[in-house]
Design a protein around this motif. Structure first.
Motif, PDB file in Angstrom:
ATOM      1  N   LEU A 192     -10.045  14.958  -2.032  1.00 46.78           N
ATOM      2  CA  LEU A 192     -10.358  13.775  -2.815  1.00 46.78           C
ATOM      3  C   LEU A 192     -11.840  13.765  -3.189  1.00 46.78           C
ATOM      4  O   LEU A 192     -12.198  13.454  -4.326  1.00 46.78           O
ATOM      5  CB  LEU A 192      -9.996  12.534  -1.998  1.00 46.78           C
ATOM      6  CG  LEU A 192     -10.209  11.193  -2.661  1.00 46.78           C
ATOM      7  CD1 LEU A 192      -9.451  11.125  -3.969  1.00 46.78           C
ATOM      8  CD2 LEU A 192      -9.740  10.092  -1.734  1.00 46.78           C
ATOM      9  N   GLY A 215      -8.862   0.578   3.371  1.00 41.81           N
ATOM     10  CA  GLY A 215      -7.602   1.052   3.927  1.00 41.81           C
ATOM     11  C   GLY A 215      -6.613  -0.059   4.252  1.00 41.81           C
ATOM     12  O   GLY A 215      -5.418   0.183   4.376  1.00 41.81           O
ATOM     13  N   TYR A 216      -7.121  -1.276   4.388  1.00 44.87           N
ATOM     14  CA  TYR A 216      -6.237  -2.369   4.778  1.00 44.87           C
ATOM     15  C   TYR A 216      -5.668  -3.147   3.592  1.00 44.87           C
ATOM     16  O   TYR A 216      -4.901  -4.078   3.776  1.00 44.87           O
ATOM     17  CB  TYR A 216      -6.980  -3.349   5.699  1.00 44.87           C
ATOM     18  CG  TYR A 216      -7.272  -2.779   7.062  1.00 44.87           C
ATOM     19  CD1 TYR A 216      -6.232  -2.415   7.920  1.00 44.87           C
ATOM     20  CD2 TYR A 216      -8.575  -2.587   7.495  1.00 44.87           C
ATOM     21  CE1 TYR A 216      -6.486  -1.877   9.156  1.00 44.87           C
ATOM     22  CE2 TYR A 216      -8.842  -2.045   8.739  1.00 44.87           C
ATOM     23  CZ  TYR A 216      -7.798  -1.700   9.577  1.00 44.87           C
ATOM     24  OH  TYR A 216      -8.048  -1.160  10.798  1.00 44.87           O
ATOM     25  N   LEU A 217      -6.069  -2.772   2.364  1.00 42.20           N
ATOM     26  CA  LEU A 217      -5.592  -3.536   1.206  1.00 42.20           C
ATOM     27  C   LEU A 217      -4.163  -3.133   0.830  1.00 42.20           C
ATOM     28  O   LEU A 217      -3.651  -2.104   1.270  1.00 42.20           O
ATOM     29  CB  LEU A 217      -6.525  -3.302   0.018  1.00 42.20           C
ATOM     30  CG  LEU A 217      -7.957  -3.786   0.244  1.00 42.20           C
ATOM     31  CD1 LEU A 217      -8.785  -3.573  -1.002  1.00 42.20           C
ATOM     32  CD2 LEU A 217      -7.992  -5.246   0.647  1.00 42.20           C
ATOM     33  N   SER A 218      -3.546  -3.941  -0.002  1.00 38.37           N
ATOM     34  CA  SER A 218      -2.153  -3.670  -0.400  1.00 38.37           C
ATOM     35  C   SER A 218      -2.086  -2.508  -1.381  1.00 38.37           C
ATOM     36  O   SER A 218      -3.101  -2.088  -1.947  1.00 38.37           O
ATOM     37  CB  SER A 218      -1.561  -4.904  -1.051  1.00 38.37           C
ATOM     38  OG  SER A 218      -2.050  -5.015  -2.369  1.00 38.37           O
ATOM     39  N   GLY A 219      -0.878  -1.992  -1.585  1.00 40.23           N
ATOM     40  CA  GLY A 219      -0.696  -0.836  -2.454  1.00 40.23           C
ATOM     41  C   GLY A 219      -1.218  -1.068  -3.858  1.00 40.23           C
ATOM     42  O   GLY A 219      -1.884  -0.216  -4.436  1.00 40.23           O
ATOM     43  N   ARG A 273      -1.342   0.858   8.020  1.00 38.04           N
ATOM     44  CA  ARG A 273      -0.711  -0.345   7.506  1.00 38.04           C
ATOM     45  C   ARG A 273       0.773  -0.218   7.767  1.00 38.04           C
ATOM     46  O   ARG A 273       1.371   0.829   7.554  1.00 38.04           O
ATOM     47  CB  ARG A 273      -0.975  -0.493   6.014  1.00 38.04           C
ATOM     48  CG  ARG A 273      -2.438  -0.776   5.723  1.00 38.04           C
ATOM     49  CD  ARG A 273      -2.673  -0.767   4.234  1.00 38.04           C
ATOM     50  NE  ARG A 273      -1.680  -1.602   3.570  1.00 38.04           N
ATOM     51  CZ  ARG A 273      -1.039  -1.235   2.476  1.00 38.04           C
ATOM     52  NH1 ARG A 273      -1.254  -0.079   1.945  1.00 38.04           N
ATOM     53  NH2 ARG A 273      -0.176  -2.045   1.913  1.00 38.04           N
ATOM     54  N   GLN A 303     -10.423   5.618   3.200  1.00 39.40           N
ATOM     55  CA  GLN A 303      -9.929   4.403   3.852  1.00 39.40           C
ATOM     56  C   GLN A 303     -10.968   3.617   4.633  1.00 39.40           C
ATOM     57  O   GLN A 303     -10.898   2.405   4.694  1.00 39.40           O
ATOM     58  CB  GLN A 303      -8.813   4.776   4.825  1.00 39.40           C
ATOM     59  CG  GLN A 303      -7.586   5.281   4.133  1.00 39.40           C
ATOM     60  CD  GLN A 303      -6.415   5.315   5.082  1.00 39.40           C
ATOM     61  OE1 GLN A 303      -6.587   5.499   6.280  1.00 39.40           O
ATOM     62  NE2 GLN A 303      -5.229   5.114   4.554  1.00 39.40           N
ATOM     63  N   ILE A 355      -6.618   3.714  10.666  1.00 40.58           N
ATOM     64  CA  ILE A 355      -6.080   2.646   9.837  1.00 40.58           C
ATOM     65  C   ILE A 355      -4.615   2.921   9.573  1.00 40.58           C
ATOM     66  O   ILE A 355      -4.253   3.960   9.032  1.00 40.58           O
ATOM     67  CB  ILE A 355      -6.846   2.545   8.506  1.00 40.58           C
ATOM     68  CG1 ILE A 355      -8.263   2.096   8.795  1.00 40.58           C
ATOM     69  CG2 ILE A 355      -6.146   1.586   7.560  1.00 40.58           C
ATOM     70  CD1 ILE A 355      -9.115   1.912   7.571  1.00 40.58           C
ATOM     71  N   GLU A 410     -13.689  12.027   5.126  1.00 35.25           N
ATOM     72  CA  GLU A 410     -12.342  11.453   5.131  1.00 35.25           C
ATOM     73  C   GLU A 410     -11.337  12.327   4.425  1.00 35.25           C
ATOM     74  O   GLU A 410     -10.180  12.399   4.833  1.00 35.25           O
ATOM     75  CB  GLU A 410     -12.362  10.065   4.480  1.00 35.25           C
ATOM     76  CG  GLU A 410     -12.870   9.027   5.448  1.00 35.25           C
ATOM     77  CD  GLU A 410     -12.404   7.645   5.067  1.00 35.25           C
ATOM     78  OE1 GLU A 410     -11.285   7.510   4.536  1.00 35.25           O
ATOM     79  OE2 GLU A 410     -13.172   6.706   5.298  1.00 35.25           O
ATOM     80  N   ASN A 411     -11.742  12.946   3.325  1.00 34.58           N
ATOM     81  CA  ASN A 411     -10.765  13.691   2.547  1.00 34.58           C
ATOM     82  C   ASN A 411     -11.491  14.681   1.634  1.00 34.58           C
ATOM     83  O   ASN A 411     -12.072  14.302   0.625  1.00 34.58           O
ATOM     84  CB  ASN A 411      -9.943  12.691   1.717  1.00 34.58           C
ATOM     85  CG  ASN A 411      -8.762  13.330   1.050  1.00 34.58           C
ATOM     86  OD1 ASN A 411      -8.771  14.525   0.775  1.00 34.58           O
ATOM     87  ND2 ASN A 411      -7.742  12.545   0.793  1.00 34.58           N
ATOM     88  N   PRO A 460      -4.864   8.119  -2.973  1.00 34.17           N
ATOM     89  CA  PRO A 460      -5.670   8.351  -1.778  1.00 34.17           C
ATOM     90  C   PRO A 460      -7.023   7.651  -1.878  1.00 34.17           C
ATOM     91  O   PRO A 460      -7.712   7.748  -2.889  1.00 34.17           O
ATOM     92  CB  PRO A 460      -5.845   9.862  -1.765  1.00 34.17           C
ATOM     93  CG  PRO A 460      -5.708  10.265  -3.182  1.00 34.17           C
ATOM     94  CD  PRO A 460      -4.760   9.303  -3.812  1.00 34.17           C
ATOM     95  N   LEU A 461      -7.380   6.947  -0.806  1.00 32.69           N
ATOM     96  CA  LEU A 461      -8.658   6.249  -0.753  1.00 32.69           C
ATOM     97  C   LEU A 461      -9.512   6.887   0.318  1.00 32.69           C
ATOM     98  O   LEU A 461      -9.014   7.597   1.173  1.00 32.69           O
ATOM     99  CB  LEU A 461      -8.430   4.801  -0.325  1.00 32.69           C
ATOM    100  CG  LEU A 461      -7.751   3.880  -1.298  1.00 32.69           C
ATOM    101  CD1 LEU A 461      -7.305   2.641  -0.557  1.00 32.69           C
ATOM    102  CD2 LEU A 461      -8.713   3.509  -2.392  1.00 32.69           C
TER     103      LEU A 461
END
Lengths: 265, 317
Positions: free
Chosen positions: B201, A140-144, B316, A95, B314, B197-198, A92-93
């Motif tokens: 976390l 939030g837009y970066l890859s896993g 993806r 994001q 957001i 956001e969380n 979890p980020l």
């Protein structure tokens, strides 16, 4: 050093999920905790980091000690201050924050000067050079894989003595898993951070960590050095997908669930 | 439509929007740190105004406890507001940790009723006309505008900029800029953005979530007090000051829930919409000027669901 003594964990006052778990993480070591889904691995980590309380969970029996101090009745932020940081499963980020802001959140509780923080960020970039290029990007837009790097980097910003990693390999390509585990090992060796690693990918966990525990239905059923465990016939069969001769297993050959019963209950 | 009224109404609308923007900021602040939409915002404004009025001497019957000059009264009221903010966090929010967000949001609705009740019991239902306003509502800068080709383009050939309205506007803008800087560049600001956001976390990163909430309610309390004082300057102190929230809500949704610049722009737009409708013939419809912000909101949300400056979700793929 972390010492978990025979803990029991109950969710919502009724659901017993851990039924006497004991384990130890010696200073500077890397220890892995293996087990199937629902075995109680993540719950064990949350019990240590105190996050259990936010989910209606409670340690009802046993004790958790860190450097000789009991921590099972502390709040998560107090535990972080003692030097235990958990990297939650599913990376979890925050994001909407940028990569660098995400890293900074890891050091928010420390009263460090901005110079020290800048140094620590540099240290994270040393382990994860790729993050430097993305420092101002919305995370939030970066890859896993990149997100996994941020999450580990963020935990590193807390200058932990012990890092609890919950499934860093989740949903990543095999190549990336290799990379990430390489870096985890590097962090362990270079910075002397002890690591307790929860993994489903037993193969890589046994290769990276020195010692391992195996969990099943809320208790530890097996433990030993990784070298020992990789030779264990049951581990080979249930976790590494090999037969005793080292060949790939066919489902026809065994009714493995019958033997597995020995561990359950 | 009476066109000579329009330029004056545009100015009034923008200036009125300043107060709305300030009140909207307080709501955005709480939303940004805890994802809770604060329905008690209007009542915090009202309470702030009453507290300031009380510290400045109340009814002025001679037996009052406090008789502070206005600036000191505002500071005293702000300090009480900070206390109330922390109290709300401790008594109302902390027991709700881990509960669904909707429950917490409804709790703020309950809170607003409690505040209204307490204020009524403490100060009575009569509006107080003796607020020690620094400006009289009629004080204004007059800017003469000569007729063009013999026809007036503005009412009475001049534009008026009310002192009180102008002051409100300036205070609101300064507060907004301070907020943006605070959130973007301080550690507490970062902690608040992260917490919003969380929660879990944020806790796992060692952030004291309860303290972050406490601070955001406290700061929102200060902002509401300021807003209350500015409003009271224009209209006196009464329990009905809390209805300003009904106009601030569309302002926030318009601007985007998480955005400080959005709150400002939303506030100004709503102020503008109200005043222009007031000058128009639509005024035949009952309460047209109160409905106008919501119609504007409807149109903007259809075009941009996240509001003018809101965060996009957001995702993806």
């Amino acid at each position: 050093m972390l010492k978990v003594n025979n803990i029991e964990v109950v969710y919502s006052d009724v659901i017993l999920v851990l039924r006497g778990v004991s384990l130890e993480v010696p200073d500077g070591q890397m220890v892995s905790l293996l087990g199937a889904n629902g075995a109680g691995k993540s719950t064990t980590l949350k019990a240590i980091s105190g996050l259990l309380r936010t989910q209606e969970g409670e340690v009802t029996r046993g004790s958790i000690e860190f450097d000789g101090q009991r921590i099972d009745n502390l709040t998560p932020d107090e535990i972080v201050r003692l030097g235990i940081v958990q990297v939650i499963e599913g990376r979890p980020l925050f994001q909407h924050l940028t990569v660098e802001e995400n890293l900074r959140t890891g050091a928010l509780f420390r009263s460090a000067s901005s110079k020290e923080i800048a140094q620590d960020i540099e240290r994270v970039y040393h382990f994860f050079p790729r993050l430097r290029d993305f420092r101002t990007r919305t995370s939030g837009y970066l890859s896993g894989g990149e997100q996994q790097m941020i999450v580990i980097g963020r935990a590193l910003m807390a200058k932990p003595k012990l890092m609890l990693l919950d499934e860093p390999s989740l949903g990543l390509a095999p190549m990336l898993v290799q990379d990430i585990f390489g870096i985890i090992k590097q962090i362990n060796e270079e910075s002397g951070v002890s690591i307790l690693l929860v993994e489903q990918n037993a193969n890589i966990a046994l290769k990276t960590a020195g010692y391992a525990y195996v969990m099943e239905s809320g208790r530890i059923v097996l433990d030993g050095s990784s070298a020992q465990l990789s030779q264990n016939a049951d581990i080979k069969e249930f976790y590494l997908g090999l037969t005793s001769v080292g060949e790939r297993k066919s489902y026809r050959d065994v009714k493995h669930y019958k033997r597995r019963k020995r561990w359950i209950g | 439509m009476n066109w000579v009224l329009v330029p004056q109404q545009v100015i009034n609308g923008l200036l009125n929007g300043g107060t709305l923007a300030l009140i909207a900021l307080g709501i955005v602040l709480i939303f940004k740190s805890s994802e809770v939409f604060n329905f008690a915002a209007g009542h915090m404004v009202m309470l702030g105004a009453f507290l300031t009025w009380m510290f400045a001497g109340g009814e002025g019957t001679g037996e009052e406890l406090f008789k502070l000059p206005l600036w000191a009264a505002v500071i005293a009221a702000s300090i009480v507001a900070i206390g109330i903010g922390f109290l709300i966090e401790r008594l109302a929010l902390r027991p709700m940790t881990g509960q669904p967000l909707l429950a917490i949001i409804l709790m703020t609705l309950g809170l607003s009723q409690v505040m209204e009740g307490v204020t009524t019991v403490a100060y009575g239902v009569q509006p107080k006309g003796n607020f020690p306003a620094p400006f009289s509502p009629s004080d204004a800068f007059n800017i003469p505008v000569p007729p063009v080709n013999g026809a007036s383009i503005v009412f009475l050939d001049r534009l008026q900029i009310g002192h009180a309205r102008l002051a409100t506007f300036v205070v609101a803008i300064i507060a907004a800029v301070l907020f943006i800087l605070f959130f973007q560049y301080t550690k507490t600001g970062l902690a608040m953005r992260a917490t919003s956001e969380n929660h879990e976390l944020a806790q796992s990163m060692g952030i004291k979530v309860s303290r972050v909430f406490g601070w955001s309610w406290a700061i929102a309390g200060i902002v509401a007090t300021l807003g209350g004082v500015l409003l009271a300057t224009l209209s006196g102190v009464s329990v009905s000051l809390s209805t300003v929230a009904l106009v601030a809500f569309p302002a926030i949704l318009l601007g985007g829930l998480e955005s400080f610049p959005g709150a400002i722009v939303g506030g100004l737009l709503v102020g503008l919409a109200q005043e222009i409708v007031r000058a128009s013939t639509v005024v035949e419809v009952r309460n047209a000027s109160d409905i106008a912000p919501y119609i504007l909101l409807l149109i903007i949300l259809v075009l941009r669901p996240e509001g003018l400056f809101g965060q996009r979700r957001i995702e993806r793929i």
